[in-house]
Write a protein that holds these residues in place. Sequence first.
Motif, PDB file in Angstrom:
ATOM      1  N   GLU A  54       6.187   8.021  -1.669  1.00 31.92           N
ATOM      2  CA  GLU A  54       5.944   6.673  -2.180  1.00 31.92           C
ATOM      3  C   GLU A  54       5.091   6.711  -3.435  1.00 31.92           C
ATOM      4  OE1 GLU A  54       4.354   4.273   0.962  1.00 31.92           O
ATOM      5  OE2 GLU A  54       6.170   4.443   2.181  1.00 31.92           O
ATOM      6  N   ILE A  55       4.119   7.598  -3.459  1.00 30.94           N
ATOM      7  CA  ILE A  55       3.270   7.738  -4.649  1.00 30.94           C
ATOM      8  C   ILE A  55       4.112   8.201  -5.830  1.00 30.94           C
ATOM      9  CG2 ILE A  55       1.367   9.060  -5.672  1.00 30.94           C
ATOM     10  CD1 ILE A  55       0.131   9.108  -2.809  1.00 30.94           C
ATOM     11  N   GLU A  56       4.948   9.205  -5.610  1.00 29.21           N
ATOM     12  CA  GLU A  56       5.820   9.697  -6.676  1.00 29.21           C
ATOM     13  C   GLU A  56       6.723   8.588  -7.201  1.00 29.21           C
ATOM     14  OE1 GLU A  56       7.780  12.941  -4.718  1.00 29.21           O
ATOM     15  OE2 GLU A  56       6.165  14.351  -5.177  1.00 29.21           O
ATOM     16  N   LYS A  57       7.319   7.819  -6.300  1.00 29.66           N
ATOM     17  CA  LYS A  57       8.211   6.721  -6.691  1.00 29.66           C
ATOM     18  C   LYS A  57       7.442   5.676  -7.505  1.00 29.66           C
ATOM     19  CE  LYS A  57      11.496   3.423  -4.753  1.00 29.66           C
ATOM     20  NZ  LYS A  57      12.091   2.872  -3.527  1.00 29.66           N
ATOM     21  N   ALA A  58       6.229   5.346  -7.064  1.00 29.95           N
ATOM     22  CA  ALA A  58       5.411   4.370  -7.780  1.00 29.95           C
ATOM     23  C   ALA A  58       5.053   4.876  -9.177  1.00 29.95           C
ATOM     24  CB  ALA A  58       4.149   4.054  -6.977  1.00 29.95           C
ATOM     25  N   ILE A  59       4.726   6.156  -9.283  1.00 29.54           N
ATOM     26  CA  ILE A  59       4.379   6.723 -10.586  1.00 29.54           C
ATOM     27  C   ILE A  59       5.576   6.678 -11.525  1.00 29.54           C
ATOM     28  CG2 ILE A  59       3.792   8.886 -11.780  1.00 29.54           C
ATOM     29  CD1 ILE A  59       1.937   9.492  -9.368  1.00 29.54           C
ATOM     30  N   LEU A  60       6.741   7.041 -11.019  1.00 30.89           N
ATOM     31  CA  LEU A  60       7.940   7.041 -11.852  1.00 30.89           C
ATOM     32  C   LEU A  60       8.336   5.644 -12.322  1.00 30.89           C
ATOM     33  CD1 LEU A  60      10.089   9.714 -10.002  1.00 30.89           C
ATOM     34  CD2 LEU A  60       8.946   9.934 -12.224  1.00 30.89           C
ATOM     35  N   SER A  61       7.885   4.626 -11.622  1.00 36.71           N
ATOM     36  CA  SER A  61       8.232   3.258 -12.010  1.00 36.71           C
ATOM     37  C   SER A  61       7.220   2.631 -12.972  1.00 36.71           C
ATOM     38  CB  SER A  61       8.374   2.380 -10.764  1.00 36.71           C
ATOM     39  OG  SER A  61       7.114   2.164 -10.161  1.00 36.71           O
ATOM     40  N   LEU A  62       6.154   3.352 -13.274  1.00 37.12           N
ATOM     41  CA  LEU A  62       5.131   2.808 -14.179  1.00 37.12           C
ATOM     42  C   LEU A  62       5.668   2.664 -15.600  1.00 37.12           C
ATOM     43  CD1 LEU A  62       1.973   4.876 -13.181  1.00 37.12           C
ATOM     44  CD2 LEU A  62       2.336   2.432 -12.787  1.00 37.12           C
ATOM     45  N   PRO A  63       5.249   1.600 -16.276  1.00 31.77           N
ATOM     46  CA  PRO A  63       5.543   1.513 -17.710  1.00 31.77           C
ATOM     47  C   PRO A  63       4.814   2.641 -18.445  1.00 31.77           C
ATOM     48  CG  PRO A  63       4.556  -0.539 -16.886  1.00 31.77           C
ATOM     49  CD  PRO A  63       4.527   0.454 -15.772  1.00 31.77           C
ATOM     50  N   MET A  91       0.838  -1.185   0.000  1.00 29.63           N
ATOM     51  CA  MET A  91       0.000   0.000   0.000  1.00 29.63           C
ATOM     52  C   MET A  91       0.884   1.250   0.000  1.00 29.63           C
ATOM     53  SD  MET A  91      -3.005   1.012   2.614  1.00 29.63           S
ATOM     54  CE  MET A  91      -3.215   2.702   3.016  1.00 29.63           C
ATOM     55  N   VAL A  92       0.508   2.215  -0.805  1.00 30.20           N
ATOM     56  CA  VAL A  92       1.238   3.480  -0.887  1.00 30.20           C
ATOM     57  C   VAL A  92       0.645   4.425   0.154  1.00 30.20           C
ATOM     58  CG1 VAL A  92       1.857   5.380  -2.394  1.00 30.20           C
ATOM     59  CG2 VAL A  92       1.635   3.094  -3.341  1.00 30.20           C
ATOM     60  N   SER A  93       1.507   4.969   1.026  1.00 30.62           N
ATOM     61  CA  SER A  93       0.944   5.721   2.132  1.00 30.62           C
ATOM     62  C   SER A  93       1.359   7.184   2.208  1.00 30.62           C
ATOM     63  CB  SER A  93       1.297   5.029   3.448  1.00 30.62           C
ATOM     64  OG  SER A  93       2.703   4.987   3.606  1.00 30.62           O
ATOM     65  N   ASN A  94       2.335   7.602   1.427  1.00 30.51           N
ATOM     66  CA  ASN A  94       2.697   9.016   1.478  1.00 30.51           C
ATOM     67  C   ASN A  94       3.098   9.512   0.090  1.00 30.51           C
ATOM     68  OD1 ASN A  94       5.573   8.711   1.031  1.00 30.51           O
ATOM     69  ND2 ASN A  94       5.740   7.966   3.122  1.00 30.51           N
ATOM     70  N   LEU A  95       3.240  10.807  -0.029  1.00 30.03           N
ATOM     71  CA  LEU A  95       3.489  11.416  -1.333  1.00 30.03           C
ATOM     72  C   LEU A  95       4.766  10.900  -1.976  1.00 30.03           C
ATOM     73  CD1 LEU A  95       2.622  13.360  -3.506  1.00 30.03           C
ATOM     74  CD2 LEU A  95       3.688  15.215  -2.212  1.00 30.03           C
TER      75      LEU A  95
END
Length: 67
Positions: free
Chosen positions: A7-16, A1-5
């Motif tokens: 982590e959200i930014e990191k998850a977005i940057l890792s998207l295909p 689960m993504v819980s802070n900004l």
Amino acid sequence: MVSNLKEIEKAILSLPSPDFEKLKQWFFDIDYQRWDEQIEQDIAEGRLEALAQEAISEFEAGHCQEI
């Protein structure tokens, strides 16, 4: 689960790329929807009435030009 900004930014940057494009479009759609809702609320509450009257007055006084 993504819980802070961060982590959200990191998850977005890792998207295909295709998923990033879908997320980007989703985000824009949500942003436009919220903007539309805010404008509708402002109109319903009369917040834009003064601007509308000013525009009508300017138009009636001939202070407009075709663009």
